[in-house]
Motif scaffolding. Structure first.
Motif, short mmCIF file in Angstrom:
data_model
loop_
_atom_site.label_atom_id
_atom_site.label_comp_id
_atom_site.label_asym_id
_atom_site.label_seq_id
_atom_site.Cartn_x
_atom_site.Cartn_y
_atom_site.Cartn_z
N THR A 257 0.83 -1.18 0.00
CA THR A 257 0.00 0.00 0.00
C THR A 257 0.87 1.24 0.00
OG1 THR A 257 -0.13 -0.06 2.41
CG2 THR A 257 -1.90 -1.15 1.22
N ALA A 258 0.25 2.39 -0.14
CA ALA A 258 1.00 3.64 -0.20
C ALA A 258 1.73 3.87 1.10
CB ALA A 258 0.04 4.80 -0.48
N THR A 259 2.91 4.47 1.03
CA THR A 259 3.73 4.67 2.21
C THR A 259 3.58 6.08 2.75
OG1 THR A 259 5.59 5.28 0.79
CG2 THR A 259 5.42 2.98 1.46
N SER A 260 2.86 6.96 2.08
CA SER A 260 2.66 8.32 2.56
C SER A 260 1.18 8.65 2.55
CB SER A 260 3.43 9.32 1.69
OG SER A 260 2.99 9.25 0.36
N GLU A 261 0.79 9.57 3.40
CA GLU A 261 -0.61 9.96 3.52
C GLU A 261 -1.10 10.58 2.21
OE1 GLU A 261 -3.39 12.95 6.22
OE2 GLU A 261 -1.21 12.84 6.52
N ILE A 262 -2.31 10.22 1.82
CA ILE A 262 -2.93 10.80 0.64
C ILE A 262 -3.60 12.09 1.06
CG2 ILE A 262 -4.70 10.48 -1.13
CD1 ILE A 262 -4.14 7.45 -0.95
N LEU A 263 -3.10 13.20 0.56
CA LEU A 263 -3.57 14.52 0.96
C LEU A 263 -4.87 14.87 0.23
CD1 LEU A 263 -3.07 17.18 2.50
CD2 LEU A 263 -1.72 17.95 0.53
N VAL A 264 -5.88 15.23 0.98
CA VAL A 264 -7.15 15.66 0.41
C VAL A 264 -7.14 17.18 0.32
CG1 VAL A 264 -9.65 15.67 0.65
CG2 VAL A 264 -8.34 13.65 1.34
N GLU B 62 -4.86 11.66 -9.13
CA GLU B 62 -5.01 10.28 -9.61
C GLU B 62 -3.70 9.52 -9.42
OE1 GLU B 62 -7.70 8.60 -10.70
OE2 GLU B 62 -8.89 10.36 -10.20
N THR B 63 -2.59 10.21 -9.64
CA THR B 63 -1.28 9.59 -9.43
C THR B 63 -1.07 9.28 -7.96
OG1 THR B 63 -0.39 10.79 -11.32
CG2 THR B 63 1.20 9.90 -9.75
N GLU B 64 -1.47 10.19 -7.09
CA GLU B 64 -1.24 10.00 -5.66
C GLU B 64 -2.02 8.81 -5.10
OE1 GLU B 64 -0.16 14.56 -4.28
OE2 GLU B 64 -2.25 13.88 -4.14
N HIS B 65 -3.20 8.55 -5.62
CA HIS B 65 -3.97 7.42 -5.08
C HIS B 65 -4.04 6.23 -6.06
CE1 HIS B 65 -7.71 9.63 -6.78
NE2 HIS B 65 -7.63 8.49 -7.46
N LYS B 66 -3.05 6.13 -6.92
CA LYS B 66 -3.09 5.12 -7.98
C LYS B 66 -3.09 3.69 -7.46
CE LYS B 66 1.96 4.99 -8.58
NZ LYS B 66 3.07 5.28 -9.49
N ASN B 67 -2.57 3.46 -6.26
CA ASN B 67 -2.50 2.09 -5.71
C ASN B 67 -3.81 1.62 -5.10
OD1 ASN B 67 0.24 2.50 -6.18
ND2 ASN B 67 0.81 2.53 -4.03
N VAL B 68 -4.67 2.53 -4.70
CA VAL B 68 -5.69 2.20 -3.71
C VAL B 68 -6.70 1.18 -4.21
CG1 VAL B 68 -7.49 3.14 -2.21
CG2 VAL B 68 -5.37 4.43 -2.59
N ALA B 69 -7.34 1.45 -5.35
CA ALA B 69 -8.36 0.53 -5.83
C ALA B 69 -7.76 -0.84 -6.16
CB ALA B 69 -9.06 1.11 -7.06
N ASP C 127 -5.61 4.63 3.29
CA ASP C 127 -5.50 4.95 1.87
C ASP C 127 -6.88 5.08 1.23
OD1 ASP C 127 -2.78 4.92 2.05
OD2 ASP C 127 -2.50 2.98 1.04
N VAL C 128 -7.79 4.19 1.61
CA VAL C 128 -9.15 4.25 1.04
C VAL C 128 -9.84 5.55 1.45
CG1 VAL C 128 -11.43 3.17 1.04
CG2 VAL C 128 -9.38 1.75 0.87
N GLN C 129 -9.65 5.96 2.69
CA GLN C 129 -10.25 7.23 3.12
C GLN C 129 -9.68 8.40 2.33
OE1 GLN C 129 -12.80 7.54 4.86
NE2 GLN C 129 -12.98 5.68 6.09
N GLY C 130 -8.37 8.36 2.05
CA GLY C 130 -7.77 9.40 1.22
C GLY C 130 -8.32 9.39 -0.19
N PHE C 131 -8.50 8.21 -0.75
CA PHE C 131 -9.10 8.04 -2.08
C PHE C 131 -10.50 8.67 -2.10
CE2 PHE C 131 -11.88 5.70 -4.93
CZ PHE C 131 -11.13 5.48 -6.07
N ILE C 132 -11.30 8.36 -1.10
CA ILE C 132 -12.66 8.89 -1.03
C ILE C 132 -12.64 10.42 -0.98
CG2 ILE C 132 -14.69 9.08 0.48
CD1 ILE C 132 -14.20 6.09 1.22
N GLY C 133 -11.75 10.98 -0.17
CA GLY C 133 -11.67 12.43 -0.05
C GLY C 133 -11.26 13.10 -1.34
N GLN C 134 -10.24 12.54 -2.00
CA GLN C 134 -9.79 13.15 -3.25
C GLN C 134 -10.84 13.04 -4.34
OE1 GLN C 134 -5.90 11.54 -4.28
NE2 GLN C 134 -4.88 13.17 -3.11
N GLU C 135 -11.45 11.87 -4.49
CA GLU C 135 -12.44 11.70 -5.56
C GLU C 135 -13.67 12.57 -5.31
OE1 GLU C 135 -11.37 10.57 -8.10
OE2 GLU C 135 -10.94 8.42 -8.16
#
Length: 287
Positions: free
Chosen positions: A2-9, A163-170, A68-76
């Motif tokens: 999984t991603a090693t850094s926080e996904i910034l919303v 999209e690049t920042e959360h590319k791993n999540v799904a 990571d999923v929560q970050g994905f949700i926030g960004q999308e």
């Protein structure tokens, strides 16, 4: 993995001139409307993705993946809200776009009745295709955005950065819950081509209204752009089918990191507008 850094919303309230020209790149009207068509799909696609990963989250135990999923949700969520604001302006010039929205709304409501596995495979598949589009738009930004309206260009490129920042999540989420190869492969095909078809619903209507749809020259320019789209999306789709593939192994364009660094230094309340008058479109923000 999984991603090693926080996904910034980043909850960026992009604003658009009420009189903005829908042909926001005057030298590329077909490209303008292809992008407009993609924007039209976002308020239907992205809530579907969010609902899907939120449901899948109930079955996840890994705390890093949950974050990571929560970050994905926030960004999308931030993405489709900004696209919706732009789309409302588009519909004032092209009221027939409401028909395309109704069709997309019906599609995604129907998809919501499908199994979680099917929906998550669609989600992971679309996100994989997006990686190829992101690489194309960023690496060829001078050709695609230089001289264009900076608000639309900045919206699209911000979207691609995230999209690049959360590319791993799904991908990670699908692997964690299911992991089978053929379901993922089918999701890649279904998700990618369905979103492309949704975008077409929009740009075809706009090109018709503009009187370009029956123009052979305009149609040829459009088909060249569509071919470029698939040419640049295909490598990302094909490599995702290779054994040992993981999105984290794909090197991101350096411009993505430079954009994120510039955003970190941006005064609070400023919208990150890129300088499209500079042919290089550097990762710094115009006043």
């Amino acid at each position: 993995m999984t991603a090693t850094s926080e996904i910034l919303v980043r909850r960026i309230p992009f604003s658009f001139d009420e009189d903005i020209d829908p042909v926001w790149h005057s030298e590329r009207p077909e490209w303008s409307h292809m992008t407009n068509g993609a924007s039209l799909a976002m308020p239907y696609l992205e809530p579907f993705l969010i609902k899907t990963v939120r449901e899948a989250l109930q079955h996840v135990s890994d705390p890093d993946l949950k974050a990571d999923v929560q970050g994905f949700i926030g960004q999308e969520g931030a993405h489709y809200q900004n696209h919706r604001r732009y789309n409302e302006i588009l519909k004032r010039t092209y009221p027939e776009l409401a028909e395309a929205e109704d069709e997309m709304d019906a599609d995604y409501k129907r998809f919501q009745t499908y199994s979680l596995k099917w929906r998550l495979a669609y989600t992971a598949g679309f996100e994989t295709m997006t990686m190829g589009i992101t690489e194309w738009l960023i690496r060829q930004r001078s050709d695609l955005f230089a001289g264009a309206d900076r608000s639309v260009s900045s919206l699209v490129l911000w979207h691609m950065v995230e999209e690049t920042e959360h590319k791993n999540v799904a991908y990670d989420l699908y692997q964690d819950l299911y992991g089978d190869y053929w379901g993922k492969a089918w999701g890649l095909i279904r998700g990618s081509f369905h979103v492309a078809w949704c975008s077409r619903k929009g740009y075809k209507r706009m090109l018709k209204r503009d009187g370009r749809w029956r123009s052979i020259r305009s149609r040829l320019r459009l088909y060249r752009m569509v071919a470029r789209f698939f040419f640049h999306a295909s490598p990302a789709m094909l490599r995702s089918l290779m054994p040992g593939y993981h999105p984290a192994k794909v090197r991101d364009p350096q411009w993505v990191e430079r954009w994120a660094s510039a955003y970190a230094d941006l005064p609070e309340g400023r919208i990150p507008l890129l300088d499209t008058s500079d042919p290089e479109i550097p990762a710094r923000f115009a006043a």
